[in-house]
Design a protein around this motif. Structure first.
Motif, mmCIF file in Angstrom:
data_model
loop_
_atom_site.group_PDB
_atom_site.id
_atom_site.type_symbol
_atom_site.label_atom_id
_atom_site.label_comp_id
_atom_site.label_asym_id
_atom_site.label_seq_id
_atom_site.Cartn_x
_atom_site.Cartn_y
_atom_site.Cartn_z
ATOM 1 N N THR A 15 -5.857 -3.224 -3.930
ATOM 2 C CA THR A 15 -5.565 -1.841 -4.292
ATOM 3 C C THR A 15 -6.617 -0.937 -3.665
ATOM 4 N N SER B 260 -7.949 3.069 -3.315
ATOM 5 C CA SER B 260 -7.905 4.453 -3.805
ATOM 6 C C SER B 260 -8.036 5.393 -2.615
ATOM 7 N N ASP C 76 -3.495 5.873 -5.456
ATOM 8 C CA ASP C 76 -3.705 4.441 -5.229
ATOM 9 C C ASP C 76 -2.564 3.863 -4.389
ATOM 10 N N MET C 77 -2.925 2.984 -3.447
ATOM 11 C CA MET C 77 -1.940 2.305 -2.615
ATOM 12 C C MET C 77 -2.242 0.815 -2.676
ATOM 13 N N SER D 62 4.426 2.830 -3.078
ATOM 14 C CA SER D 62 3.588 4.036 -3.042
ATOM 15 C C SER D 62 4.485 5.236 -2.776
ATOM 16 N N LEU E 194 4.395 9.214 -1.899
ATOM 17 C CA LEU E 194 3.504 10.237 -1.385
ATOM 18 C C LEU E 194 4.265 11.539 -1.217
ATOM 19 N N PRO F 192 4.547 -2.113 -0.672
ATOM 20 C CA PRO F 192 3.270 -2.824 -0.466
ATOM 21 C C PRO F 192 3.308 -3.778 0.719
#
Length: 386
Positions: free
Chosen positions: A278, A280, A285-286, A324, A326, A378
């Protein structure tokens, strides 16, 4: 223009060809800790590299990275300042170019304008004093090989750019070298002919069973033709691997940025669970599903992913679970026919999404100035530590 991933796909007989993975395989060409200096400038720095028989190997990088110098040292036009260049186990130090079992095809083609196609191809054999019958037979074979059978009597100025390129190739092949060196061989061709010639070169190389080494700054060219690529940076090797691995798993930020389009976000490791990491970032967080890098919490890293592995969603649409998300604003759209590229402003950082135009439509669902979200799985994320 297709996203670079299309050029990365390798299929057919090449898929099983991987002598570099065989500990018992002997390289055909070896650069052993080679350094080349021109005065105070170091063009190649302590470089070691192995190329195997029947490879179509690409030296890829920007101008001034040392790739042409490497090729010229193998051809005999330059000598290493330090280290050795070996061919079939023989140190080439002191062996003049005309006695080396290699031949080089130059970007300019370097054809003799006053000679016919036939005589251009025969020139090297004639200089060796080969019997006339042998020269005629081998030139005829070379003409058929490059599909110029009916043009033997023409002069270079009577040929198209693509035909001149084939004459230069035939002249290089007619001497039956162990290694054929190609220095930006397709740079003078238009895009369509260049793409056609790439596949013709691949088919010819496989049919002849020769080793080809190509120098190019064109990543699509290298990705399409090569069995392996050496990405170079300032006289050093940044990464050597298959086109697919270099594209999908670049080893450094430099390689990731040089090969194809990529999104890259800086951050710090906030959690490590085996091979799952993970990170930051300023965008949140990705989670990187899998990495071979050894990292620790607090370490500065980058998270990268390819635009075509990005799903573009309207601002109000819910995304898939576990990805994720965005949020940003569409700042630009590039329509490329088969693909559209969306530039999304994330508050000072521009990210890209490549969307396939799979169906005909009157207008885009997401337009300039629209709020949008990028969904990235991911499994699509690459962790970069260098």
């Amino acid at each position: 223009m297709e996203p670079p991933e299309h050029g990365a796909a390798k299929a057919g007989p090449r898929a099983a060809f991987a002598p570099w993975d065989d500990p018992g395989a002997t390289p055909l060409v070896v650069y052993d800790r080679v350094t080349k200096r021109f005065g105070a400038e170091t063009a190649v720095a302590d470089l070691s590299l192995a190329v195997y028989e029947r490879e179509f190997f690409a030296l890829l990088g920007p101008s001034g990275c040392g790739k042409s110098t490497l090729m010229r040292m193998l051809a005999g036009f330059e000598s290493p300042s330090e280290g050795r260049v070996l061919l079939a186990g023989e140190d080439l130090a002191g062996v003049p170019p005309h006695l080396r079992p290699v031949n080089m095809m130059f970007q300019s083609y370097a054809l003799f304008p006053h000679m016919s196609v036939e005589k251009n191809i025969a020139f090297g054999l004639a200089m060796e004093g080969r019997p006339r019958d042998e020269i005629v037979a081998r030139v005829g074979e070379a003409l058929r090989m490059v599909k110029l059978d009916g043009l033997a009597a023409r002069k270079p100025h009577q040929l198209s750019g693509g035909q001149r390129q084939r004459v230069a190739l035939a002249r290089a092949l007619v001497k039956r070298p162990k290694v054929l060196l190609l220095d930006e061989p397709l740079g003078a061709l238009d895009r369509k002919l260049r793409e056609e010639t790439q596949f013709e070169l691949m088919a010819l190389q496989e049919r002849l069973g020769l080793t080809f080494i190509i120098v190019t700054h064109d990543q699509d060219e290298a990705m399409t033709m090569a069995t392996r690529i050496a990405v170079m940076d300032k006289g050093r090797l940044a990464q050597i691997d298959t086109p697919r691995t270099i594209y999908e798993a670049p080893a450094t930020r430099y390689v990731a940025d040089f090969i194809g389009d990529i999104n890259c976000v800086e951050g710090k490791v906030s959690g490590v669970d085996g091979i799952r990491v993970t990170v930051s970032t300023a965008l949140g967080d990705m989670v990187v599903a899998e990495t071979s890098e050894a990292v620790s919490v607090g370490q500065a890293v980058a998270v990268a992913w390819r635009p075509e592995k990005t799903r573009l969603l309207p601002a109000g649409e819910a995304g898939p679970q576990g990805v994720s998300m965005l949020a940003g604003t569409v700042a630009d759209i590039g329509y490329l026919g088969d693909w559209s590229t969306y530039h999304v402003d994330m508050g000072g950082l521009r990210l890209k999404a490549a969307v396939a135009n799979a169906v005909r439509r009157a207008e885009d669902a997401i337009a300039w100035g629209d709020k949008a979200r990028l969904a990235v799985a991911p499994e699509a994320l690459i962790l970069l530590v260098r």
